[in-house]
Design a protein around this motif. Sequence first.
Motif, PDB file in Angstrom:
ATOM      1  N   GLN A   1      69.219  57.545  33.341  1.00 30.11           N
ATOM      2  CA  GLN A   1      69.385  58.703  34.227  1.00 30.11           C
ATOM      3  C   GLN A   1      68.068  59.170  34.819  1.00 30.11           C
ATOM      4  OE1 GLN A   1      71.435  61.594  31.808  1.00 30.11           O
ATOM      5  NE2 GLN A   1      73.454  60.751  32.286  1.00 30.11           N
ATOM      6  N   THR A   2      66.972  58.931  34.149  1.00 32.91           N
ATOM      7  CA  THR A   2      65.660  59.356  34.651  1.00 32.91           C
ATOM      8  C   THR A   2      64.921  58.226  35.366  1.00 32.91           C
ATOM      9  OG1 THR A   2      64.667  58.849  32.492  1.00 32.91           O
ATOM     10  CG2 THR A   2      65.397  61.126  32.871  1.00 32.91           C
ATOM     11  N   ASN A   3      65.605  57.090  35.594  1.00 37.55           N
ATOM     12  CA  ASN A   3      65.011  55.921  36.258  1.00 37.55           C
ATOM     13  C   ASN A   3      63.711  55.515  35.571  1.00 37.55           C
ATOM     14  OD1 ASN A   3      65.029  53.879  38.229  1.00 37.55           O
ATOM     15  ND2 ASN A   3      63.628  55.030  39.531  1.00 37.55           N
ATOM     16  N   SER A   4      63.787  55.411  34.238  1.00 39.08           N
ATOM     17  CA  SER A   4      62.628  55.049  33.430  1.00 39.08           C
ATOM     18  C   SER A   4      62.934  53.802  32.619  1.00 39.08           C
ATOM     19  CB  SER A   4      62.254  56.199  32.483  1.00 39.08           C
ATOM     20  OG  SER A   4      61.965  57.383  33.197  1.00 39.08           O
ATOM     21  N   ALA A   5      61.921  53.272  32.009  1.00 39.75           N
ATOM     22  CA  ALA A   5      62.069  52.120  31.121  1.00 39.75           C
ATOM     23  C   ALA A   5      61.091  52.290  29.964  1.00 39.75           C
ATOM     24  CB  ALA A   5      61.804  50.812  31.859  1.00 39.75           C
ATOM     25  N   ALA A   6      61.393  51.599  28.875  1.00 39.32           N
ATOM     26  CA  ALA A   6      60.539  51.676  27.688  1.00 39.32           C
ATOM     27  C   ALA A   6      60.205  50.274  27.214  1.00 39.32           C
ATOM     28  CB  ALA A   6      61.235  52.451  26.575  1.00 39.32           C
ATOM     29  N   ILE A   7      59.020  50.134  26.698  1.00 38.81           N
ATOM     30  CA  ILE A   7      58.639  48.893  26.033  1.00 38.81           C
ATOM     31  C   ILE A   7      58.332  49.220  24.581  1.00 38.81           C
ATOM     32  CG2 ILE A   7      56.169  49.026  26.602  1.00 38.81           C
ATOM     33  CD1 ILE A   7      56.316  45.958  26.980  1.00 38.81           C
ATOM     34  N   ILE A   8      58.885  48.423  23.682  1.00 34.76           N
ATOM     35  CA  ILE A   8      58.740  48.632  22.246  1.00 34.76           C
ATOM     36  C   ILE A   8      57.803  47.560  21.700  1.00 34.76           C
ATOM     37  CG2 ILE A   8      59.956  48.710  20.030  1.00 34.76           C
ATOM     38  CD1 ILE A   8      62.455  49.545  21.711  1.00 34.76           C
ATOM     39  N   VAL A   9      56.749  48.001  21.038  1.00 36.53           N
ATOM     40  CA  VAL A   9      55.738  47.109  20.471  1.00 36.53           C
ATOM     41  C   VAL A   9      55.927  47.101  18.963  1.00 36.53           C
ATOM     42  CG1 VAL A   9      53.277  46.596  20.340  1.00 36.53           C
ATOM     43  CG2 VAL A   9      54.185  47.836  22.318  1.00 36.53           C
ATOM     44  N   GLU A  10      56.138  45.920  18.396  1.00 35.40           N
ATOM     45  CA  GLU A  10      56.454  45.813  16.971  1.00 35.40           C
ATOM     46  C   GLU A  10      55.478  44.879  16.270  1.00 35.40           C
ATOM     47  OE1 GLU A  10      60.056  43.709  14.776  1.00 35.40           O
ATOM     48  OE2 GLU A  10      60.686  45.593  15.720  1.00 35.40           O
ATOM     49  N   ARG A  11      54.923  45.344  15.165  1.00 39.37           N
ATOM     50  CA  ARG A  11      54.007  44.548  14.331  1.00 39.37           C
ATOM     51  C   ARG A  11      54.594  44.467  12.927  1.00 39.37           C
ATOM     52  NH1 ARG A  11      48.217  44.062  14.667  1.00 39.37           N
ATOM     53  NH2 ARG A  11      47.658  42.223  13.417  1.00 39.37           N
ATOM     54  N   GLN A  12      54.766  43.260  12.404  1.00 38.27           N
ATOM     55  CA  GLN A  12      55.288  43.059  11.059  1.00 38.27           C
ATOM     56  C   GLN A  12      54.137  42.737  10.126  1.00 38.27           C
ATOM     57  OE1 GLN A  12      57.862  39.569   9.896  1.00 38.27           O
ATOM     58  NE2 GLN A  12      59.450  41.148   9.953  1.00 38.27           N
ATOM     59  N   TRP A  13      54.105  43.373   8.945  1.00 39.16           N
ATOM     60  CA  TRP A  13      52.957  43.212   8.063  1.00 39.16           C
ATOM     61  C   TRP A  13      53.330  43.622   6.644  1.00 39.16           C
ATOM     62  CZ3 TRP A  13      50.726  47.404   5.440  1.00 39.16           C
ATOM     63  CH2 TRP A  13      51.268  48.642   5.777  1.00 39.16           C
ATOM     64  N   GLN A  14      52.425  43.363   5.712  1.00 37.67           N
ATOM     65  CA  GLN A  14      52.620  43.821   4.344  1.00 37.67           C
ATOM     66  C   GLN A  14      51.333  43.640   3.561  1.00 37.67           C
ATOM     67  OE1 GLN A  14      53.535  45.825   2.134  1.00 37.67           O
ATOM     68  NE2 GLN A  14      55.715  45.300   2.100  1.00 37.67           N
ATOM     69  N   LEU A  15      51.086  44.562   2.631  1.00 38.42           N
ATOM     70  CA  LEU A  15      50.042  44.393   1.629  1.00 38.42           C
ATOM     71  C   LEU A  15      50.664  43.626   0.473  1.00 38.42           C
ATOM     72  CD1 LEU A  15      48.625  48.054   1.561  1.00 38.42           C
ATOM     73  CD2 LEU A  15      47.771  46.118   2.878  1.00 38.42           C
ATOM     74  N   VAL A  16      50.130  42.449   0.154  1.00 41.55           N
ATOM     75  CA  VAL A  16      50.785  41.599  -0.834  1.00 41.55           C
ATOM     76  C   VAL A  16      50.037  41.541  -2.162  1.00 41.55           C
ATOM     77  CG1 VAL A  16      51.917  40.168   0.881  1.00 41.55           C
ATOM     78  CG2 VAL A  16      49.636  39.542   0.108  1.00 41.55           C
ATOM     79  N   SER A  17      48.905  42.189  -2.265  1.00 36.11           N
ATOM     80  CA  SER A  17      48.236  42.279  -3.562  1.00 36.11           C
ATOM     81  C   SER A  17      47.428  43.560  -3.617  1.00 36.11           C
ATOM     82  CB  SER A  17      47.326  41.074  -3.799  1.00 36.11           C
ATOM     83  OG  SER A  17      46.185  41.114  -2.969  1.00 36.11           O
ATOM     84  N   GLY A  18      47.314  44.101  -4.831  1.00 34.40           N
ATOM     85  CA  GLY A  18      46.613  45.362  -5.008  1.00 34.40           C
ATOM     86  C   GLY A  18      45.177  45.134  -5.419  1.00 34.40           C
ATOM     87  N   GLY A  19      44.701  46.005  -6.319  1.00 37.37           N
ATOM     88  CA  GLY A  19      43.331  45.915  -6.764  1.00 37.37           C
ATOM     89  C   GLY A  19      42.355  46.632  -5.851  1.00 37.37           C
ATOM     90  N   ALA A  20      42.883  47.287  -4.800  1.00 33.25           N
ATOM     91  CA  ALA A  20      42.000  47.981  -3.867  1.00 33.25           C
ATOM     92  C   ALA A  20      42.437  49.431  -3.783  1.00 33.25           C
ATOM     93  CB  ALA A  20      42.055  47.321  -2.498  1.00 33.25           C
ATOM     94  N   GLU A  21      41.804  50.274  -4.523  1.00 35.35           N
ATOM     95  CA  GLU A  21      42.142  51.699  -4.496  1.00 35.35           C
ATOM     96  C   GLU A  21      41.309  52.383  -3.423  1.00 35.35           C
ATOM     97  OE1 GLU A  21      41.721  53.438  -8.293  1.00 35.35           O
ATOM     98  OE2 GLU A  21      43.267  52.210  -9.247  1.00 35.35           O
ATOM     99  N   ALA A  22      42.003  53.007  -2.499  1.00 37.65           N
ATOM    100  CA  ALA A  22      41.298  53.754  -1.449  1.00 37.65           C
ATOM    101  C   ALA A  22      40.694  55.030  -2.033  1.00 37.65           C
ATOM    102  CB  ALA A  22      42.256  54.103  -0.326  1.00 37.65           C
ATOM    103  N   VAL A  23      39.649  55.489  -1.403  1.00 40.12           N
ATOM    104  CA  VAL A  23      38.988  56.740  -1.795  1.00 40.12           C
ATOM    105  C   VAL A  23      39.082  57.700  -0.620  1.00 40.12           C
ATOM    106  CG1 VAL A  23      36.808  57.832  -2.381  1.00 40.12           C
ATOM    107  CG2 VAL A  23      37.415  55.622  -3.401  1.00 40.12           C
ATOM    108  N   THR A  24      39.544  58.922  -0.883  1.00 40.49           N
ATOM    109  CA  THR A  24      39.624  59.955   0.132  1.00 40.49           C
ATOM    110  C   THR A  24      38.496  60.958  -0.061  1.00 40.49           C
ATOM    111  OG1 THR A  24      42.020  59.756   0.378  1.00 40.49           O
ATOM    112  CG2 THR A  24      41.028  61.825   1.087  1.00 40.49           C
ATOM    113  N   VAL A  25      37.748  61.192   0.993  1.00 37.62           N
ATOM    114  CA  VAL A  25      36.715  62.209   0.973  1.00 37.62           C
ATOM    115  C   VAL A  25      37.297  63.440   1.680  1.00 37.62           C
ATOM    116  CG1 VAL A  25      34.367  62.815   1.626  1.00 37.62           C
ATOM    117  CG2 VAL A  25      34.928  60.436   1.082  1.00 37.62           C
TER     118      VAL A  25
END
Length: 336
Positions: A310-334
């Motif tokens: 109705q608004t004569n518009s279009a959308a494009i959807i950008v998709e990225r597939q990912w995963q963290l597959v191993s731990g051992g990395a604890e982030a630090v928040t300051v």
Amino acid sequence: MDVLEQSYAYRARAALDMLMNEGATPPTERKAAAFTTIARRLLSAGRNDVGIAALKAHEPSELVQKAVAQVLDADELWSGPLAQQLAAAYIASVAEQSIFDQLKVYARVLPPRMRQVMIATAAVGNVVSEGAPKPVRDLTLNLGDVDFLKAVGIVVMSKELASATGGEGAALFEQELQKATVRALNRSVLTAFIDSGTSVIAAGTDPLASLRAGLQAAGPSEGFVVAMSAGDAAWLATSEANRGGMGVRGGEFVRGVHIVVMDDHTGMTIIPASRVGIYDGGLSVRSTDQADVDMRDTPESPGAKTSLWQTNSAAIIVERQWQLVSGGAEAVTVEG
């Protein structure tokens, strides 16, 4: 020379100019530009099948032509090897602003299309026969059991703007495509690292002191990826300690420390990147002009369903597939 001969000469000259210009551009940049061309054509068409048909019929770029030659829809397009190369080149062009892609510089990145993964390492220094290395498994998993995550961004434009010719229209689309590609992924990756077990430390007297404290608390790593606000990044960019040439929107602060700016981020989040194992499922785009989109004036304001048709518009959807597959990395928040 008659009219027909002149026409052939003009076409030959245009083809030669295009080849000469492409030859002056590095291959990765040409591939990234081809990805952007496909994305913009899909958006202006409003439908994947229409956009792909238009690319097959009218697009002069040889890279684009080869990528779309045998495909029928956008899902099939992005599973093709050449289109995947174009997507990878585009990812590389925006990697400096992406937490995930900076993690890939130091992390253990699993090859695509692989199910069983096992890594074991060992080292020994001994002169006797009993001193044989005894590998210890530190990564064992079946990717068939892994639930991959998706980071999804969206760009909505009026069809008139999406189809605009000239450099301004192309530049505007490229800017919005970059934001859609990076922002959703940054937020979802950061969310995956921050939980109730994340270490939280007090801020220093200035952004440099905060960064130093966070790096010290994070422990050993071959490299670190740091998310921070635009204000802290600007302070660091203009300090004498900036030995890597980072700008006000991030970059390498010193060797092994990469800054990524997130405008809505408070404080700093430091990730010891070499202690991470990740899987990258690649990037894809698709378009629509038939959906209802939840539009709002600000992120905090209430949304309103808006019909693209109705608004004569279009959308494009950008998709990225990912995963963290191993731990051992604890982030630090300051704290901010």
